[in-house]
Design a protein around this motif. Sequence first.
Motif, PDB file in Angstrom:
ATOM      1  N   TYR A   1     -20.043   7.227  39.396  1.00  0.00           N
ATOM      2  CA  TYR A   1     -19.435   7.883  38.249  1.00  0.00           C
ATOM      3  C   TYR A   1     -20.301   7.720  37.006  1.00  0.00           C
ATOM      4  O   TYR A   1     -20.538   8.670  36.271  1.00  0.00           O
ATOM      5  CB  TYR A   1     -18.035   7.320  38.007  1.00  0.00           C
ATOM      6  N   LYS A   2     -20.803   6.512  36.782  1.00  0.00           N
ATOM      7  CA  LYS A   2     -21.664   6.261  35.615  1.00  0.00           C
ATOM      8  C   LYS A   2     -22.959   7.063  35.714  1.00  0.00           C
ATOM      9  O   LYS A   2     -23.431   7.625  34.731  1.00  0.00           O
ATOM     10  CB  LYS A   2     -21.976   4.778  35.491  1.00  0.00           C
ATOM     11  N   ARG A  60     -22.140  10.711  34.964  1.00  0.00           N
ATOM     12  CA  ARG A  60     -21.767  10.893  33.564  1.00  0.00           C
ATOM     13  C   ARG A  60     -23.003  10.871  32.682  1.00  0.00           C
ATOM     14  O   ARG A  60     -23.128  11.654  31.748  1.00  0.00           O
ATOM     15  CB  ARG A  60     -20.791   9.804  33.129  1.00  0.00           C
ATOM     16  N   GLU A  61     -23.953   9.984  32.951  1.00  0.00           N
ATOM     17  CA  GLU A  61     -25.167   9.916  32.146  1.00  0.00           C
ATOM     18  C   GLU A  61     -26.101  11.083  32.417  1.00  0.00           C
ATOM     19  O   GLU A  61     -26.806  11.526  31.526  1.00  0.00           O
ATOM     20  CB  GLU A  61     -25.888   8.594  32.387  1.00  0.00           C
ATOM     21  N   THR A  66     -25.122  14.288  30.362  1.00  0.00           N
ATOM     22  CA  THR A  66     -25.204  14.246  28.910  1.00  0.00           C
ATOM     23  C   THR A  66     -26.625  14.585  28.457  1.00  0.00           C
ATOM     24  O   THR A  66     -27.305  13.775  27.867  1.00  0.00           O
ATOM     25  CB  THR A  66     -24.773  12.883  28.358  1.00  0.00           C
TER      26      THR A  66
END
Length: 100
Positions: A86-87, A90-91, A94
Amino acid sequence: MASKTYLSNIPGGDSFLGDQGPTEGVLLTAVLPYVLMIVLLPIGSFFFTKTIIFQDILDYNETTANVYSAVCAVVILHILLALFIYKAFRESTTKGPKQD
């Protein structure tokens, strides 16, 4: 050459590839906590749940305590892996504004 413009927008600095991507230090500090959690927490939870919960409190025999503790460790491992993925997603989403 358009990809070079994109790579120069990534924060971090020069990488070993020679582009303007993240440095090894930035990558290590981002990944190291997850690696430590993925290695240490399932092992610690196995022994904690086996000894304290299943053998001392619930008074299961050793084989049953091993099976239930292994299931707890696998569940914790999957939760940690899901958090890491997930991290990472998400990164990666962006990004800065697209430049054509």
